[in-house]
Design a protein around this motif. Structure first.
Motif: not given
Length: 122
Positions: A12-38
């Motif tokens: 994307v060019q500077a000033g533009g936008s993107l949307r990232l998605s993260c789909a979880a599967s498995g024992r998702t009921f046990s997860i309390n927190v989700m985050g993004w790192f780079r």
């Protein structure tokens, strides 16, 4: 076990936008927190944003505050990162992470996705 799959990266060019998605599967009921790192080439992995299960708590790195928004849809077991006003310095591999305790530290997260590349051109 929890599996995480990211999508939405790209160029994307500077000033533009993107949307990232993260789909979880498995024992998702046990997860309390989700985050993004780079991680940019030659640099350490750094915290971007995190959100609690109830979405009542969110934290952002100072470098993205006011430009990025993290959100989650618990019915879809998906977390999103809306990135606006992108800058070349946002160029990095973006990783989704899941864990049990709200934290800005990578070791606090138990599960990681494979990552997705975001490139911002000037």
């Amino acid at each position: 076990q929890v599996q995480l799959v990211e999508s939405g990266g790209g160029l994307v060019q500077a000033g533009g936008s993107l949307r990232l998605s993260c789909a979880a599967s498995g024992r998702t009921f046990s997860i309390n927190v989700m985050g993004w790192f780079r991680q940019a080439p030659g640099k350490e992995r750094e915290f971007v944003a995190t959100i609690s299960r109830s979405a009542g708590s969110t934290y952002y790195a100072d470098s993205v505050k006011g430009r990025f928004t993290i959100s989650r849809d618990n019915d879809k077991n998906t977390v999103y990162l809306q990135m606006n006003s992108l800058k070349p310095e946002d160029t990095a591999f973006y990783y989704c992470a899941a864990g049990y305790v709200l934290s800005v530290r990578a070791p606090a997260y138990s599960y990681w996705g494979q990552g997705t590349q975001v490139t911002v051109s000037s």
